[in-house]
Design a protein around this motif. Sequence first.
Motif, short mmCIF file in Angstrom:
data_model
loop_
_atom_site.label_atom_id
_atom_site.label_comp_id
_atom_site.label_asym_id
_atom_site.label_seq_id
_atom_site.Cartn_x
_atom_site.Cartn_y
_atom_site.Cartn_z
N LEU A 6 -33.47 -9.02 -9.09
CA LEU A 6 -34.81 -8.83 -8.56
C LEU A 6 -35.47 -7.60 -9.19
O LEU A 6 -34.78 -6.61 -9.49
N ASP A 7 -36.77 -7.64 -9.34
CA ASP A 7 -37.50 -6.47 -9.82
C ASP A 7 -37.80 -5.57 -8.62
O ASP A 7 -38.93 -5.46 -8.17
N LEU A 8 -36.74 -4.97 -8.09
CA LEU A 8 -36.88 -4.12 -6.90
C LEU A 8 -36.10 -2.83 -7.15
O LEU A 8 -34.88 -2.87 -7.35
N ALA A 9 -36.82 -1.69 -7.13
CA ALA A 9 -36.15 -0.41 -7.35
C ALA A 9 -35.34 -0.04 -6.11
O ALA A 9 -35.58 -0.54 -5.01
N LYS A 10 -34.38 0.87 -6.32
CA LYS A 10 -33.44 1.22 -5.25
C LYS A 10 -34.12 1.84 -4.03
O LYS A 10 -33.59 1.81 -2.93
N ASP A 11 -35.33 2.43 -4.28
CA ASP A 11 -36.01 3.08 -3.15
C ASP A 11 -37.16 2.23 -2.62
O ASP A 11 -37.91 2.68 -1.75
N GLU A 12 -37.32 1.00 -3.12
CA GLU A 12 -38.45 0.17 -2.69
C GLU A 12 -38.07 -0.79 -1.57
O GLU A 12 -36.92 -1.23 -1.47
N LEU A 13 -39.09 -1.17 -0.82
CA LEU A 13 -38.96 -2.25 0.17
C LEU A 13 -40.02 -3.30 -0.11
O LEU A 13 -41.13 -2.97 -0.56
N ILE A 14 -39.69 -4.54 0.16
CA ILE A 14 -40.72 -5.59 0.18
C ILE A 14 -41.44 -5.39 1.50
O ILE A 14 -40.80 -5.42 2.57
N VAL A 15 -42.75 -5.17 1.44
CA VAL A 15 -43.48 -4.84 2.67
C VAL A 15 -44.42 -5.98 3.09
O VAL A 15 -44.58 -6.23 4.28
N GLU A 16 -45.02 -6.64 2.11
CA GLU A 16 -45.92 -7.76 2.45
C GLU A 16 -45.83 -8.85 1.39
O GLU A 16 -45.58 -8.56 0.22
N ILE A 17 -46.13 -10.06 1.83
CA ILE A 17 -46.29 -11.19 0.92
C ILE A 17 -47.77 -11.51 0.91
O ILE A 17 -48.37 -11.69 1.97
N LEU A 18 -48.36 -11.53 -0.28
CA LEU A 18 -49.80 -11.79 -0.42
C LEU A 18 -49.99 -13.24 -0.87
O LEU A 18 -49.71 -13.59 -2.03
N LEU A 19 -50.45 -14.05 0.06
CA LEU A 19 -50.62 -15.48 -0.21
C LEU A 19 -52.10 -15.77 -0.43
O LEU A 19 -52.90 -15.45 0.46
N PRO A 20 -52.49 -16.34 -1.58
CA PRO A 20 -53.91 -16.68 -1.74
C PRO A 20 -54.38 -17.51 -0.55
O PRO A 20 -53.63 -18.36 -0.05
N GLY A 70 -48.64 -19.12 -6.09
CA GLY A 70 -48.94 -17.96 -6.94
C GLY A 70 -49.03 -16.69 -6.10
O GLY A 70 -49.89 -15.84 -6.31
N ALA A 71 -48.10 -16.56 -5.14
CA ALA A 71 -48.12 -15.40 -4.24
C ALA A 71 -47.67 -14.13 -4.98
O ALA A 71 -47.04 -14.20 -6.05
N LYS A 72 -48.02 -12.99 -4.37
CA LYS A 72 -47.60 -11.70 -4.91
C LYS A 72 -46.87 -10.93 -3.82
O LYS A 72 -47.07 -11.20 -2.64
N LEU A 73 -46.04 -9.98 -4.25
CA LEU A 73 -45.31 -9.16 -3.29
C LEU A 73 -45.81 -7.73 -3.36
O LEU A 73 -46.02 -7.20 -4.46
N ARG A 74 -46.00 -7.13 -2.20
CA ARG A 74 -46.35 -5.71 -2.16
C ARG A 74 -45.07 -4.92 -1.95
O ARG A 74 -44.41 -5.06 -0.92
N LEU A 75 -44.71 -4.15 -2.97
CA LEU A 75 -43.47 -3.37 -2.94
C LEU A 75 -43.85 -1.91 -2.77
O LEU A 75 -44.69 -1.39 -3.52
N VAL A 76 -43.22 -1.24 -1.82
CA VAL A 76 -43.63 0.13 -1.52
C VAL A 76 -42.41 1.06 -1.52
O VAL A 76 -41.32 0.68 -1.09
N SER A 77 -42.63 2.27 -2.04
CA SER A 77 -41.60 3.32 -1.97
C SER A 77 -42.31 4.64 -1.71
O SER A 77 -43.55 4.68 -1.69
N VAL A 78 -41.56 5.72 -1.56
CA VAL A 78 -42.19 7.04 -1.37
C VAL A 78 -43.01 7.42 -2.60
O VAL A 78 -43.90 8.24 -2.53
N ARG A 79 -42.71 6.79 -3.74
CA ARG A 79 -43.42 7.12 -5.00
C ARG A 79 -44.77 6.42 -5.09
O ARG A 79 -45.59 6.74 -5.94
N GLY A 80 -44.99 5.43 -4.28
CA GLY A 80 -46.25 4.68 -4.36
C GLY A 80 -46.00 3.21 -4.13
O GLY A 80 -44.96 2.83 -3.58
N GLU A 81 -46.92 2.38 -4.58
CA GLU A 81 -46.72 0.95 -4.35
C GLU A 81 -47.16 0.14 -5.57
O GLU A 81 -47.94 0.62 -6.40
N ARG A 82 -46.67 -1.07 -5.66
CA ARG A 82 -47.08 -1.99 -6.73
C ARG A 82 -47.11 -3.40 -6.18
O ARG A 82 -46.42 -3.71 -5.19
N VAL A 83 -47.94 -4.21 -6.83
CA VAL A 83 -48.06 -5.62 -6.41
C VAL A 83 -47.55 -6.46 -7.57
O VAL A 83 -48.04 -6.35 -8.70
N VAL A 84 -46.54 -7.28 -7.30
CA VAL A 84 -45.84 -8.03 -8.36
C VAL A 84 -45.91 -9.53 -8.07
O VAL A 84 -45.56 -9.95 -6.95
#
Length: 272
Positions: free
Chosen positions: A146-160, A120-134
């Motif tokens: 993928l639910d990844l906008a053109k300006d976003e990067l996958i930055v971290e994987i959040l593992l419980p 049940g991990a989550k991804l931290r996606l970041v862009s110049v506009r801000g960030e979201r956890v999906v």
Amino acid sequence: MVNGYMPLSLKEALELRAAHELVPYGGGTDLMIEGEKDVCYLFVNKIAEMKKIVDDGQYLRIGASCTFTEVLDSPLVPQLMKEAVSRIAAPAIRNAGTMAGNIGNGSAKADSVLIEYVAGAKLRLVSVRGERVVPIEAFYKGRKELDLAKDELIVEILLPRTGLENYFYQKVGARNALAISRLSFAGVLHLEDGVIRDIAVAFGAVANTVLRFRDIEHMLIGKTIAEAKKERAAFIAAYDAAINPTRGRVSAEYRKAVCLNLLRAFLDDKGI
Ligand SMILES: Cc1cc2nc3c(=O)[nH]c(=O)nc-3n(C[C@H](O)[C@H](O)[C@H](O)COP(=O)(O)OP(=O)(O)OC[C@H]3O[C@@H](n4cnc5c(N)ncnc54)[C@H](O)[C@@H]3O)c2cc1C
């Protein structure tokens, strides 16, 4: 010739990603087999913020540019993730291939992604506009979608941090670790005072995305092992109805049968 930028900070990387048409490039182990293309790359494997593995008390935060070898070397990473990652390819690929690349490739065969599903991990996606956890399950919308906008990067994987200790993992491949997964399975069980507090089951390389059916898992949550045993046949039948393998090199019927056999082996292993 390969064109690209090699930023050293996340800020710089995000600004470049927003300003230009760039393809993120981790270790290149997937991109390189696509052959030479007229594209410009954003090399993300030298960004310090994306290379850390830290425990924040709630999650184990795995930097997206960590290579498989770095994941294997970390004392913080749970054994289940290490087991899956250790089965990826050969050392040369594990030294270069990254966690984000495994996700970004969009394949249901990706070995670390199977574990992210079952955790049940989550991804931290970041862009110049801000960030979201999906949540990982929401990130995959279909094969290579993928639910990844053109300006976003996958930055971290959040593992419980907990919940993966009591696991069952199998990768069925034609040539063991050197084979791209023909089929993979991970199941975890969390028992408290003899009661199933949580159970998670995921199947890789069967359909367009890794499969996890939370509604079926709920059949066993809150039950004792003895009660769960009585539900065993209905539980397996529910997966039989839910799994609908895509056609591939290996027949759909064979892969469904292997899925159900692995599920049975998981239940046997946990006394259910
Ligand atoms: C011989 C061989 C054997 C292999 N065996 C296995 C195996 O057993 N199991 C397995 O799971 N895989 C296997 N692979 C596939 C591959 O090694 C993995 O998928 C690896 O994780 C890719 O990581 P990378 O950093 O090299 O990705 P890259 O090739 O750099 O990128 C892959 C994709 O991810 C995107 N991406 C990369 N980083 C980011 C980011 N930070 N944000 C957004 N998107 C990003 C890229 O744009 C690209 O679309 C194998 C590959 C080879 C060549």
